[in-house]
Design an enzyme around this catalytic site. Structure first.
Site, PDB file in Angstrom:
ATOM      1  N   ARG A  35      19.074 -17.227   3.546  1.00 44.59           N
ATOM      2  CA  ARG A  35      19.217 -18.339   2.298  1.00 44.59           C
ATOM      3  C   ARG A  35      19.958 -19.310   2.690  1.00 44.59           C
ATOM      4  NH1 ARG A  35      18.952 -14.148  -2.668  1.00 44.59           N
ATOM      5  NH2 ARG A  35      16.645 -14.154  -2.886  1.00 44.59           N
ATOM      6  N   LYS A 195       3.374  -2.635 -10.708  1.00 45.46           N
ATOM      7  CA  LYS A 195       3.041  -2.727 -12.003  1.00 45.46           C
ATOM      8  C   LYS A 195       2.271  -3.959 -12.770  1.00 45.46           C
ATOM      9  CE  LYS A 195       7.237  -0.521 -13.569  1.00 45.46           C
ATOM     10  NZ  LYS A 195       8.592  -0.900 -14.100  1.00 45.46           N
TER      11      LYS A 195
HETATM   12  P1  AMP Z   1       6.345  -5.231  -6.882  1.00 46.33           P
HETATM   13  O1  AMP Z   1       7.856  -5.268  -6.768  1.00 46.33           O
HETATM   14  O2  AMP Z   1       5.545  -5.154  -8.167  1.00 46.33           O
HETATM   15  O3  AMP Z   1       5.727  -6.391  -6.048  1.00 46.33           O
HETATM   16  O4  AMP Z   1       5.862  -4.014  -6.119  1.00 46.33           O
HETATM   17  C1  AMP Z   1       6.147  -3.622  -4.895  1.00 46.33           C
HETATM   18  C2  AMP Z   1       6.130  -2.030  -4.834  1.00 46.33           C
HETATM   19  O5  AMP Z   1       4.876  -1.513  -5.044  1.00 46.33           O
HETATM   20  C3  AMP Z   1       6.318  -1.516  -3.315  1.00 46.33           C
HETATM   21  O6  AMP Z   1       7.321  -1.004  -3.057  1.00 46.33           O
HETATM   22  C4  AMP Z   1       5.217  -0.585  -2.868  1.00 46.33           C
HETATM   23  O7  AMP Z   1       5.493   0.564  -2.273  1.00 46.33           O
HETATM   24  C5  AMP Z   1       4.656  -0.361  -4.311  1.00 46.33           C
HETATM   25  N1  AMP Z   1       3.398   0.078  -4.360  1.00 46.33           N
HETATM   26  C6  AMP Z   1       2.274  -0.889  -3.849  1.00 46.33           C
HETATM   27  N2  AMP Z   1       1.106   0.164  -3.879  1.00 46.33           N
HETATM   28  C7  AMP Z   1       1.524   1.134  -4.449  1.00 46.33           C
HETATM   29  C8  AMP Z   1       0.797   2.652  -4.771  1.00 46.33           C
HETATM   30  N3  AMP Z   1      -0.480   2.582  -4.482  1.00 46.33           N
HETATM   31  N4  AMP Z   1       1.297   3.616  -5.174  1.00 46.33           N
HETATM   32  C9  AMP Z   1       2.559   3.344  -5.439  1.00 46.33           C
HETATM   33  N5  AMP Z   1       3.585   2.328  -5.086  1.00 46.33           N
HETATM   34  C10 AMP Z   1       3.007   1.245  -4.797  1.00 46.33           C
END
Ligand code: AMP
Length: 387
Positions: A35, A195
């Site tokens: 950063r 999510k």
């Molecule tokens: P986000 O912060 O919403 O972009 O989510 C990222 C996280 O989602 C990462 O740590 C991934 O390990 C998790 N993730 C992605 N696909 C899956 C899945 N099929 N099952 C569980 N966690 C997941």
């Protein structure tokens, strides 16, 4: 269009630059100075133009109280090492001692953590006035904080004649605007991650103008379940099933879901896994399968612009990184205007070795998601409009 630092006359003036020096720290050491380095073009430009430079940032969440563990002193040392010139460190961000340290042209003063004062996050007018009194002109280069209406990103601007975007902020706005306002077509958005609930507004906004919306990651299972498909014990947001149905109705054919899945009985590195089109009971989907990768890659290959946020699977744990890495390679092809946002997608393009082939990797996770949701960022809205 917002005023840019290039539009300002900086010679002999004191410029207040809101930077994002919210660097990760461990045991008093900076573990990544990415950063700080991202702010260098703006800092160097201001110095070359003959300005005295005041830098201000937050670091961590000190909750309105001084906390030596969240001091910006290590950032001053690192910046000084990189620039090979002195960087003075103030013991606070307002007050007579800081006022007495006003930098002369060519000098740099870094203020102490803005969030040592509760007034920063409260966007307090008096605190804003005190910050504004330190300088002649204002520049915001902290894109990662532009979705917050704080004293240093919004409040103090009311007391300043001119407020411009720094070079990093300029670049962020340029690329994010290019892929959202009249994007080169076909335009494709790829959304993944844990999510649906975190990305509802992004999905709603992007579906208005992209040609294809590719879904991966755990959020795909909430959509698949809503379609009546089995998801075993995959991560699921039961309370978002209705919402997922309505998003799919609105998006129609644009929205694509993975047609196959890499499944395992538990989430463990190197767990035994297979690829299936229907997820059996007791198994969980941890990555998109080969057929899904092939379909998504062919949609991406035909695209002229791509927005990507969120991994396709649990990419931190091989072998569940394959789908994400394959998508990173597909996005990095020449001829595609590509904008990648979110820390995980950035890690993915780096681990796939294609980061330098991405048109723009956004430095602000939350801010880029809000931008993609169609929300005007308060820190951007507050900047002076170009005449
Ligand atoms: P986000 O912060 O919403 O972009 O989510 C990222 C996280 O989602 C990462 O740590 C991934 O390990 C998790 N993730 C992605 N696909 C899956 C899945 N099929 N099952 C569980 N966690 C997941």
């Amino acid at each position: 269009m917002k005023l840019s630092i290039r539009d300002l006359d900086l010679k002999g003036r004191t410029v207040f630059i809101r930077v994002d020096f919210n660097v990760p720290m461990a045991a008093g050491e900076i573990t990544s100075d990415k950063r700080i380095r991202a702010s260098l073009p703006t800092i160097r430009y201001a110095l070359e133009q003959g300005a005295g430079v005041i830098l201000a940032s937050h670091l961590g969440r000190p909750k309105g109280k001084p906390n030596p563990e969240m001091s910006l002193k290590p950032a001053a040392v690192r910046l000084s090492d990189i620039l090979m010139r002195p960087v003075k460190m103030a013991s606070d961000c307002i007050g007579p001692e800081v006022e007495a340290m006003k930098p002369k042209p060519g000098e740099i003063l870094l203020l102490e953590n803005l969030r040592f004062h509760t007034e920063e996050e409260k966007n307090d007018p008096e605190f804003s006035r005190k910050l504004a009194a330190l300088a002649d002109v204002y520049v915001n280069d902290a894109f990662g904080s532009a979705h917050r209406a704080h004293a240093s990103t919004v409040g103090m601007i009311r007391c300043m004649g001119q407020a411009a975007a720094g070079l990093l902020m300029d670049k962020e706005l340029e690329y994010l605007s290019k892929v959202t306002q009249n994007p080169p077509r076909p335009s494709v958005a790829i959304l993944g991650g844990a999510k649906v609930s975190d990305k509802i507004e992004v999905i709603r906004n992007l579906m208005k103008f992209v040609d294809r919306l590719l879904i991966g990651g755990a959020m795909a299972y909430t959509f698949l379940k809503a379609k009546g498909e089995p998801v075993g014990k995959s991560l699921l947001e039961e309370e978002k099933l209705e919402l997922a149905t309505s998003l799919m109705e609105q998006a129609g054919d644009k929205l694509m879901l993975p047609v196959d899945h890499v499944v395992a009985s538990e989430l463990k590195e190197d767990a035994a896994c297979t690829t299936v089109t229907r997820i059996p009971d007791g198994m969980m989907g941890l990555d998109i399968g080969e057929q899904a990768v092939a379909r998504y890659a062919s949609v991406i290959a035909a695209a002229r612009s791509v927005i990507w946020n969120g991994p396709m699977g649990v990419f931190e744990k091989p072998p569940f990184d394959k789908g994400t890495v394959a998508i990173a390679r597909a996005v990095a092809q020449p001829g595609i205007l590509s904008v990648v946002g979110g820390g995980d997608s950035e890690k993915a393009v780096k681990s796939a070795g294609v980061a330098d082939k991405i048109s723009h990797i956004s430095t602000g996770g939350g801010a880029s998601l809000e931008f993609l949701s169609g929300i005007e960022l308060p820190g951007v809205a507050a900047l002076t409009e170009k005449a």
